[in-house]
Design a protein around this motif. Sequence first.
Motif, PDB file in Angstrom:
ATOM      1  N   ALA A 130       0.835  -1.206   0.000  1.00 53.57           N
ATOM      2  CA  ALA A 130       0.000   0.000   0.000  1.00 53.57           C
ATOM      3  C   ALA A 130       0.867   1.252   0.000  1.00 53.57           C
ATOM      4  O   ALA A 130       0.590   2.217  -0.723  1.00 53.57           O
ATOM      5  CB  ALA A 130      -0.933  -0.009   1.217  1.00 53.57           C
ATOM      6  N   ALA A 131       1.932   1.260   0.812  1.00 52.32           N
ATOM      7  CA  ALA A 131       2.841   2.414   0.845  1.00 52.32           C
ATOM      8  C   ALA A 131       3.538   2.600  -0.492  1.00 52.32           C
ATOM      9  O   ALA A 131       3.735   3.732  -0.956  1.00 52.32           O
ATOM     10  CB  ALA A 131       3.865   2.234   1.966  1.00 52.32           C
ATOM     11  N   VAL A 132       3.902   1.484  -1.143  1.00 54.78           N
ATOM     12  CA  VAL A 132       4.543   1.562  -2.455  1.00 54.78           C
ATOM     13  C   VAL A 132       3.572   2.163  -3.483  1.00 54.78           C
ATOM     14  O   VAL A 132       3.949   3.052  -4.259  1.00 54.78           O
ATOM     15  CB  VAL A 132       5.015   0.168  -2.915  1.00 54.78           C
ATOM     16  CG1 VAL A 132       5.417   0.192  -4.385  1.00 54.78           C
ATOM     17  CG2 VAL A 132       6.186  -0.300  -2.062  1.00 54.78           C
ATOM     18  N   PHE A 133       2.329   1.697  -3.496  1.00 53.14           N
ATOM     19  CA  PHE A 133       1.361   2.200  -4.473  1.00 53.14           C
ATOM     20  C   PHE A 133       1.070   3.686  -4.247  1.00 53.14           C
ATOM     21  O   PHE A 133       0.918   4.448  -5.200  1.00 53.14           O
ATOM     22  CB  PHE A 133       0.067   1.396  -4.402  1.00 53.14           C
ATOM     23  CG  PHE A 133       0.218  -0.054  -4.811  1.00 53.14           C
ATOM     24  CD1 PHE A 133       1.205  -0.442  -5.701  1.00 53.14           C
ATOM     25  CD2 PHE A 133      -0.620  -1.028  -4.284  1.00 53.14           C
ATOM     26  CE1 PHE A 133       1.363  -1.778  -6.067  1.00 53.14           C
ATOM     27  CE2 PHE A 133      -0.479  -2.360  -4.651  1.00 53.14           C
ATOM     28  CZ  PHE A 133       0.523  -2.732  -5.542  1.00 53.14           C
ATOM     29  N   GLU A 134       0.976   4.095  -2.984  1.00 56.35           N
ATOM     30  CA  GLU A 134       0.767   5.519  -2.705  1.00 56.35           C
ATOM     31  C   GLU A 134       1.889   6.360  -3.312  1.00 56.35           C
ATOM     32  O   GLU A 134       1.645   7.380  -3.967  1.00 56.35           O
ATOM     33  CB  GLU A 134       0.718   5.762  -1.196  1.00 56.35           C
ATOM     34  CG  GLU A 134      -0.600   5.399  -0.533  1.00 56.35           C
ATOM     35  CD  GLU A 134      -0.674   5.900   0.897  1.00 56.35           C
ATOM     36  OE1 GLU A 134      -1.758   5.810   1.490  1.00 56.35           O
ATOM     37  OE2 GLU A 134       0.346   6.393   1.427  1.00 56.35           O
TER      38      GLU A 134
ATOM     39  N   GLU B 222      -9.749 -10.247  -3.064  1.00 54.53           N
ATOM     40  CA  GLU B 222     -10.673  -9.362  -2.374  1.00 54.53           C
ATOM     41  C   GLU B 222     -10.122  -8.992  -0.999  1.00 54.53           C
ATOM     42  O   GLU B 222     -10.227  -7.849  -0.558  1.00 54.53           O
ATOM     43  CB  GLU B 222     -12.047 -10.039  -2.234  1.00 54.53           C
ATOM     44  CG  GLU B 222     -13.121  -9.141  -1.645  1.00 54.53           C
ATOM     45  CD  GLU B 222     -13.338  -7.869  -2.441  1.00 54.53           C
ATOM     46  OE1 GLU B 222     -13.499  -6.797  -1.817  1.00 54.53           O
ATOM     47  OE2 GLU B 222     -13.332  -7.927  -3.693  1.00 54.53           O
ATOM     48  N   GLN B 223      -9.513  -9.966  -0.329  1.00 52.84           N
ATOM     49  CA  GLN B 223      -8.923  -9.675   0.977  1.00 52.84           C
ATOM     50  C   GLN B 223      -7.754  -8.716   0.842  1.00 52.84           C
ATOM     51  O   GLN B 223      -7.601  -7.789   1.644  1.00 52.84           O
ATOM     52  CB  GLN B 223      -8.463 -10.968   1.639  1.00 52.84           C
ATOM     53  CG  GLN B 223      -7.829 -10.735   3.011  1.00 52.84           C
ATOM     54  CD  GLN B 223      -7.617 -12.030   3.771  1.00 52.84           C
ATOM     55  OE1 GLN B 223      -8.541 -12.620   4.281  1.00 52.84           O
ATOM     56  NE2 GLN B 223      -6.377 -12.472   3.824  1.00 52.84           N
ATOM     57  N   SER B 224      -6.915  -8.911  -0.179  1.00 53.95           N
ATOM     58  CA  SER B 224      -5.788  -8.002  -0.397  1.00 53.95           C
ATOM     59  C   SER B 224      -6.283  -6.595  -0.703  1.00 53.95           C
ATOM     60  O   SER B 224      -5.733  -5.608  -0.207  1.00 53.95           O
ATOM     61  CB  SER B 224      -4.916  -8.510  -1.548  1.00 53.95           C
ATOM     62  OG  SER B 224      -4.352  -9.765  -1.247  1.00 53.95           O
ATOM     63  N   ARG B 225      -7.321  -6.503  -1.506  1.00 48.77           N
ATOM     64  CA  ARG B 225      -7.908  -5.199  -1.829  1.00 48.77           C
ATOM     65  C   ARG B 225      -8.416  -4.512  -0.564  1.00 48.77           C
ATOM     66  O   ARG B 225      -8.196  -3.316  -0.352  1.00 48.77           O
ATOM     67  CB  ARG B 225      -9.051  -5.390  -2.839  1.00 48.77           C
ATOM     68  CG  ARG B 225      -9.777  -4.118  -3.238  1.00 48.77           C
ATOM     69  CD  ARG B 225     -10.757  -4.429  -4.361  1.00 48.77           C
ATOM     70  NE  ARG B 225     -11.548  -3.275  -4.732  1.00 48.77           N
ATOM     71  CZ  ARG B 225     -12.755  -2.998  -4.228  1.00 48.77           C
ATOM     72  NH1 ARG B 225     -13.291  -3.823  -3.324  1.00 48.77           N
ATOM     73  NH2 ARG B 225     -13.416  -1.929  -4.602  1.00 48.77           N
ATOM     74  N   TYR B 226      -9.076  -5.291   0.302  1.00 48.38           N
ATOM     75  CA  TYR B 226      -9.594  -4.728   1.554  1.00 48.38           C
ATOM     76  C   TYR B 226      -8.451  -4.217   2.420  1.00 48.38           C
ATOM     77  O   TYR B 226      -8.530  -3.127   3.015  1.00 48.38           O
ATOM     78  CB  TYR B 226     -10.398  -5.797   2.298  1.00 48.38           C
ATOM     79  CG  TYR B 226     -10.809  -5.391   3.690  1.00 48.38           C
ATOM     80  CD1 TYR B 226     -11.907  -4.557   3.901  1.00 48.38           C
ATOM     81  CD2 TYR B 226     -10.091  -5.836   4.804  1.00 48.38           C
ATOM     82  CE1 TYR B 226     -12.275  -4.177   5.179  1.00 48.38           C
ATOM     83  CE2 TYR B 226     -10.454  -5.463   6.080  1.00 48.38           C
ATOM     84  CZ  TYR B 226     -11.546  -4.633   6.268  1.00 48.38           C
ATOM     85  OH  TYR B 226     -11.909  -4.260   7.540  1.00 48.38           O
ATOM     86  N   ARG B 227      -7.357  -4.969   2.484  1.00 49.20           N
ATOM     87  CA  ARG B 227      -6.230  -4.559   3.326  1.00 49.20           C
ATOM     88  C   ARG B 227      -5.545  -3.315   2.783  1.00 49.20           C
ATOM     89  O   ARG B 227      -5.078  -2.466   3.538  1.00 49.20           O
ATOM     90  CB  ARG B 227      -5.225  -5.698   3.443  1.00 49.20           C
ATOM     91  CG  ARG B 227      -5.692  -6.818   4.349  1.00 49.20           C
ATOM     92  CD  ARG B 227      -4.562  -7.788   4.560  1.00 49.20           C
ATOM     93  NE  ARG B 227      -5.007  -8.947   5.299  1.00 49.20           N
ATOM     94  CZ  ARG B 227      -4.447 -10.125   5.208  1.00 49.20           C
ATOM     95  NH1 ARG B 227      -3.414 -10.301   4.403  1.00 49.20           N
ATOM     96  NH2 ARG B 227      -4.876 -11.139   5.914  1.00 49.20           N
TER      97      ARG B 227
ATOM     98  N   SER C 144      -4.264   2.377   3.521  1.00 49.29           N
ATOM     99  CA  SER C 144      -3.940   3.598   2.782  1.00 49.29           C
ATOM    100  C   SER C 144      -5.006   4.668   2.955  1.00 49.29           C
ATOM    101  O   SER C 144      -6.205   4.379   2.974  1.00 49.29           O
ATOM    102  CB  SER C 144      -3.780   3.278   1.289  1.00 49.29           C
ATOM    103  OG  SER C 144      -3.653   4.467   0.544  1.00 49.29           O
ATOM    104  N   ASP C 145      -4.561   5.909   3.054  1.00 48.40           N
ATOM    105  CA  ASP C 145      -5.502   7.029   3.045  1.00 48.40           C
ATOM    106  C   ASP C 145      -5.418   7.820   1.739  1.00 48.40           C
ATOM    107  O   ASP C 145      -6.029   8.871   1.591  1.00 48.40           O
ATOM    108  CB  ASP C 145      -5.256   7.964   4.235  1.00 48.40           C
ATOM    109  CG  ASP C 145      -3.820   8.459   4.321  1.00 48.40           C
ATOM    110  OD1 ASP C 145      -3.034   8.202   3.379  1.00 48.40           O
ATOM    111  OD2 ASP C 145      -3.464   9.083   5.333  1.00 48.40           O
TER     112      ASP C 145
END
Length: 862
Positions: free
Chosen positions: A51-55, A85-90, A95-96
């Motif tokens: 998530a931090a990488v994608f941000e 779906e679980q990965s998407r939820y996490r 991430s904000d």
Amino acid sequence: MKFTLKDYQEEAVREVLENLRDSRAFWRDRNRKTAFSLTATTGAGKTVMAAAVFEALFHGDDNYDIEPDPGAVVIWFSDDPSLNEQSRYRLLEASDRLSISDLVVVQSTFQREVLEPGKVYFLNTQKLSKSSLLVRGHNPDDEGIEKDGQIRLMPDSRSFTIWDTIQNTIDDPALTLYLVLDEAHRGMRAATGAGEKTTIVKRLINGSGPVPGIPVVWGISATVERFNAAMTDMTGRATLPNVVVDSAKVQASGLLKDTIILDVPKEAGQFDTVLVRRGTDKLKEISSAWEAYGKQQDDAGTVLPLMVLQVPNAPDHNDIGRALDTIFTQWPDLPEDAVAHVFGEHSTQTFGRHTVPYISPERVQESTWVRILIAKDAISTGWDCPRAEVMVSFRPARDKTHITQLLGRMVRTPLARRIPGNERLNSVDCLLPFFDEASVKDVAKALMSGGDGGDDLPGRRVLINPVELKPNPSIQETVWDKLLSLPSQSLPKRHARPVKRLTSLAHELAVDGLLEDAGKAAHAEMHKVLDGARARYKTEIETARKSVLTVEGKSLKADLKGGGMSFDDFLEEADYAVIEDAYRRAGRAISPDLATSYSDYLARNEGDADDMEAALIEAHVTIGALGLVPGIRETLEAEAEKLANQWLTRFRVDIKNLSDERQDVYRQIREMSANPMDVDLARPTSWMQPTTIREANGSETPLPSFERHMLCDEHGIFPEDFNSWEGEVLKSELARAGAVAWYRNPSRASQDSLGIIYEDGGEPRIVRPDFVFFVQQDDGTVVADIVDPHGIQFGDAMPKLKGLAQYAERFGEQYRRIEAVAKIGDRFRVLDLKEAATRASVSTTTTIKALYESEDAFDYLP
């Protein structure tokens, strides 16, 4: 990010972003495809790191000094839609800056000519199988839409298959397509096998027909070997350095439980009912313990533990029903509707007299009504449930892998932090009625490496049939006070940002009402520092201002008639965009928040009050210039570190009066320092300790037991398996006059373990002395002694000794003795590290054996 990343997570994110930056350059500049992996043990928070990488990839990030990639497109691939779906939820949970619309689950109705930049698309093998509507009508060997004079028909009259969309995205020069293979969720395993799944994964990586391989492959894996094996037959692809997370740092972070308790029968036979009862008692006990902890802490999150009943793949429903009968008999207050299952059959199941509904694995953690969960092996990979605290497995001994995989999903700490001093709440129980102690050793061995076959997890213990130890009632409170007063140390942060640390501290102090308007106060102090730096570096700043306000370059003049060429210098005034670029770069150096507040401060105090827009631009020029003078950043960071440490000292007692959760926040801020920081010891309240030695022939011998330890069992004893000379040191110290108590310092990275910094090969590390002894003097005061049996045969023995000597130099007044004992030949020798001459010899000597044989050491006598 909604979460504060752990130190190891920040390091991994930084390295992944560097690889992605290099991969993008390889693809755009050289048309070269690349691959690398992020390897971390189960529970390290790989999805949080992603998530931090994608941000940063989509929006840029000042902390990592990275600009956004406007053409970035990500495909997240696994072999199971529920895991996607679980990965998407996490990702959304962590991430904000990523919205629901940024994370796209590719459904059968999906249709786009080109994937959209700034989005993560979730795909799985089922969506790319031959029978899927997304690919039906697609022949990977087709060279185009037209073949043999006929137009290829698309499914549902759509214009593009998913393979066309992938090809168009790769071919678009404005886009860079990244493929994330979630190997921990079985996505990469297919690449080394056979069948359609293998073909799909290889086609994504290698390409097929007109569809080229995806330019950048990032594998998220549990072990680097598995990813490397899968990549061996991938063609035309350069591999970048793999990002490997240190398992010791993961275990030390507090995200994973420190202890796994395995209960097995003492003898052979069918003991399923007995251990189901015992498992129910453990669930009741741990539920009561969490309830008591929640009341004590007041603001602690509510933890409602559950028990997993793990059954074979073809279970007898009546057997399960009898197990449920046993549970409800043992715990009559448990609601009848507190049971659910996660079988592949997604329908209500009947077990004896019990009707049990299905629940999807990713919903178990949030569905607190579930207290008993019946599972086969479907959730052994890709599922996490931190509140799963007890497991009773009906699997036979041959199913060690299924047991270790599921237990590996149960090791996350429920509150994402270690409970200080309470090993009972930092552990997970597994009861194995069909195992004997010989076969359970294989399970223990796998769990020591996180269940993934990687490196051992230092600090994690797997205990078989242990006993719980509580504070020794015979130890007087003055001894506890002395223990808790002893200074401990924490590892420094590699990529520390002192200004960010200061502002984070200010925010928390304000939240807890300890310092009103702390944020304004922090920035005001930093404004003074910057004002002073402007005066000190006036000449350098004037030069830097000219650099910000002008753009230098060269123009090429070609003489077409004579054939000559020349370069002429040019100088132009910078426009607003250039000034803002310099301002943003400076903001990364001094912190974006501080750059904003200081620009407002300059505009108000030094700018034209009638033209605030011009005043702000002028302030941005000044800040852009400040960012070009290296000494200013160094000065600012030194003062920010100094102020933060002053506040931490000033409010130390107030912080200790806060809840564990809030204290943990300040602990993390304290450890954000680039320098080793002093930390307080937590009071231990519950330890789990083994009681027997298992011999090679399977027989058991009780562990030696000792009295006067700070924690003990109900009989007042502390069981421990010391080596021969550790035991000799212990007996000698307990025989000394006035000895009232001793403390077996935990080797794990817990808050109740005394840590001392040392340096090995340029890397800071922690040594944890074996023993602290407490002696009551004639005047009634209690003093502490560190006596560390110091093995000299290890490569890090000398660095550890030097660290202990430096600790003695700084904190020696708080101890009566600080001594390192070693066995040299047949004699025990000791170094008194409170002696300045001895410390001087330790700092200059390179051979530890010679040091113990020198006059600086003396014979160790009781």
